[in-house]
Design an enzyme around this catalytic site. Structure first.
Site, PDB file in Angstrom:
ATOM      1  N   GLY A  14      62.450 -34.764 157.978  1.00  0.00           N
ATOM      2  CA  GLY A  14      62.888 -34.453 156.630  1.00  0.00           C
ATOM      3  C   GLY A  14      61.738 -34.046 155.745  1.00  0.00           C
ATOM      4  N   THR A  15      60.584 -34.679 155.918  1.00  0.00           N
ATOM      5  CA  THR A  15      59.396 -34.315 155.136  1.00  0.00           C
ATOM      6  C   THR A  15      59.002 -32.872 155.420  1.00  0.00           C
ATOM      7  OG1 THR A  15      58.572 -36.586 155.053  1.00  0.00           O
ATOM      8  CG2 THR A  15      56.954 -34.829 154.789  1.00  0.00           C
ATOM      9  N   HIS A  25      67.214 -39.654 160.648  1.00  0.00           N
ATOM     10  CA  HIS A  25      67.117 -41.102 160.817  1.00  0.00           C
ATOM     11  C   HIS A  25      67.668 -41.869 159.629  1.00  0.00           C
ATOM     12  CE1 HIS A  25      63.324 -40.419 158.599  1.00  0.00           C
ATOM     13  NE2 HIS A  25      63.444 -41.672 158.205  1.00  0.00           N
ATOM     14  N   GLN A  60      69.038 -39.363 151.206  1.00  0.00           N
ATOM     15  CA  GLN A  60      69.732 -40.640 151.035  1.00  0.00           C
ATOM     16  C   GLN A  60      71.245 -40.484 150.878  1.00  0.00           C
ATOM     17  OE1 GLN A  60      68.517 -43.592 151.451  1.00  0.00           O
ATOM     18  NE2 GLN A  60      66.395 -42.966 151.671  1.00  0.00           N
ATOM     19  N   CYS A 120      51.993 -53.806 146.398  1.00  0.00           N
ATOM     20  CA  CYS A 120      51.341 -54.678 147.381  1.00  0.00           C
ATOM     21  C   CYS A 120      52.069 -54.682 148.716  1.00  0.00           C
ATOM     22  CB  CYS A 120      51.255 -56.098 146.846  1.00  0.00           C
ATOM     23  SG  CYS A 120      52.856 -56.834 146.512  1.00  0.00           S
ATOM     24  N   SER A 151      67.159 -35.800 156.497  1.00  0.00           N
ATOM     25  CA  SER A 151      66.481 -36.377 157.651  1.00  0.00           C
ATOM     26  C   SER A 151      67.461 -37.203 158.471  1.00  0.00           C
ATOM     27  CB  SER A 151      65.320 -37.257 157.182  1.00  0.00           C
ATOM     28  OG  SER A 151      64.536 -37.685 158.257  1.00  0.00           O
TER      29      SER A 151
END
Length: 463
Positions: A69-70, A196, A177, A321, A194
């Site tokens: 997809g990227t 997946h 999405q 984080c 994408s």
């Protein structure tokens, strides 16, 4: 072990598994060859393209398969911008686009192009009118995702597409999405997705360029995929991806979406009741059916996700984080909401109600445990008397969020109403989380000023 991170990668769909295994035997040959095995592979590739195009809502000759997809996003952005160079060199995108769009925009800018970023509201939703207002005479392309990957907010793509069409500017939609749940409406020009994300195998993307959209593929020429995606096609994965996407267009998908939406509604309602100082983020109405994100004050996100993992729940986060970078999530920053203690729950197809109930049972204890380890009082703001010095300085240099926010919460009650607390911090997340804390705790964020190290964040006590 309940897997609640379908927004990152959905479990392999049963139909995809069957198609993958079958095509490993039938689809290993080069579909560009004219001998028997090649012709058989070509038939599989053509059938997969037709099935995927029907599921997307486009013509088969408008759709190509890419390695991800990227890759599809990068190719879509660069191809349109190159083809429309004479029309202009400006790229407009929303502030909450996927990093693949932002990275493509950075490359475009480095090559001499310009870009404009359209802000979103506190729920992460862009206003179609703001996109239209950002269009200038030299705008070559607009990029607006169909739904956000971190908070699930759906964007007004159909309305934006209409405004772009009126202005004669193509619209690229990152539909990664939302495509598992249905077609993207509107007169969009380019679409990327994408496999997946919908239960297909990883390593397969879709790029759709509608007829009439000027497009110039970048990079070395290649004869495969209409010259728009170089390299030998991963035919078994492509067949499996198309088969699973087609399977999701059945009537059971709508029923499953309604069922998962009810479970997500339960999480959205119950988490703030069970856990104090929690903010559910994202649009409560215009949202994906399976995804909910919330942020917990005074919680280290990495620690909380580790505790949830040990309790048997796989979830993710937009907190800095918990990623490979110390920079807070650009999506949460654009929304102006808390970044630390952020939890994203995205339910895959078939999630059992009992798994959601168990998640709600264990979450309060885990949050409480993490807060206790960080030394968080039960009600930090109200723990001290309202009398004391008019101004205090908290030195939180060298400490990662949420520690600067916790230290602020501990001392805000020591200054009288109208007094200020200045927090010194060199953690980038403090720039986002201290103003967000002020909003959640009804205090006044005065602003930020430069300090010898990091920055000084000034908060005035209001209550």
């Amino acid at each position: 072990m309940p897997y609640f991170d379908a927004a990152s990668a959905a479990p392999l769909h049963p139909v995809a598994r069957e198609a993958l295994l079958a095509s490993l035997d039938e689809g290993w040959a080069d579909p560009a060859r004219l001998y028997r095995e090649g012709r058989r592979a070509r038939l599989l590739l053509d059938a997969a393209r037709e099935a995927a195009a029907e599921a997307v809502g486009c013509r088969p000759d408008e759709l190509i398969f890419t390695p991800s997809g990227t890759h599809a996003v990068h190719s879509g952005v660069s191809g349109v911008l190159a083809a429309r160079r004479r029309a202009g060199r400006r790229l407009v995108h929303s502030a909450v686009e996927h990093s693949s769009v932002l990275h493509a925009a950075e490359v475009h800018e480095a090559a001499g192009g310009t870009r404009g970023e359209v802000a979103v509201n506190g729920a992460g939703r862009v206003a179609a009118g703001d996109v239209a207002a950002a269009l200038t005479g030299d705008t070559a392309l607009v990029a607006v995702q169909s739904a956000n990957h971190e908070v699930g907010t759906e964007q007004p793509v159909e309305e934006v597409a209409g405004l772009c069409q009126e202005a004669g500017v193509p619209l690229l939609v990152d539909a990664a999405q939302s495509l598992p749940w249905g077609q993207v409406p509107g007169a969009w020009s380019v679409l990327a997705a994408s496999a997946h994300k919908w239960g297909g195998p990883p390593g397969v993307g879709l790029l759709v360029v509608r007829k009439g959209t000027r497009f110039a593929p970048q990079g070395p020429a290649d004869e495969r995929e209409s010259g728009r995606s170089a390299g030998f096609e991963n035919l078994p994965a492509i067949v499996a991806a198309a088969a699973s996407l087609r399977a999701l267009r059945g009537p059971e998908t709508s029923a499953e979406a309604s069922r998962l939406r009810a479970l997500v509604d339960r999480i959205r309602a119950r988490v703030p009741e069970l856990v104090p100082d929690v903010e559910v983020v994202g649009d409560p109405v215009h949202r994906l059916p399976h995804l909910v994100t919330f942020s917990c004050l005074y919680v280290d996100g990495e620690t909380l996700l580790g505790e949830l993992d040990r309790a048997g729940f796989s979830v993710s986060s937009g907190s800095s984080c918990t990623s490979s970078t110390l920079i807070p999530s650009h999506v949460l920053r654009a929304m102006g909401v808390l970044s630390e203690g952020n939890v994203r729950v995205s339910l895959p197809y078939g999630t059992a109600e009992a798994e959601v109930e168990r998640f709600l049972e264990v979450l309060p204890g885990l949050v409480r445990s993490v807060r206790e380890r960080l030394g968080v009082p039960a009600r930090p703001v109200e723990a001290a008397p309202a009398a004391g010095p008019g101004d205090l300085v908290v030195d939180a240099l060298g400490k990662r969020c949420p520690i600067p926010v916790i230290e602020l919460a501990k001392v805000i009650g020591r200054v009288p109403v109208g007094g200020t607390v200045t927090v010194l911090s060199d953690d980038e997340a403090a720039r986002q989380d201290i103003p967000a804390w002020c909003t959640m705790r009804e205090q006044e964020y005065v602003g930020e000023r430069a300090a010898e190290r990091g920055a000084a964040y000034v908060v005035r006590r209001r209550v």
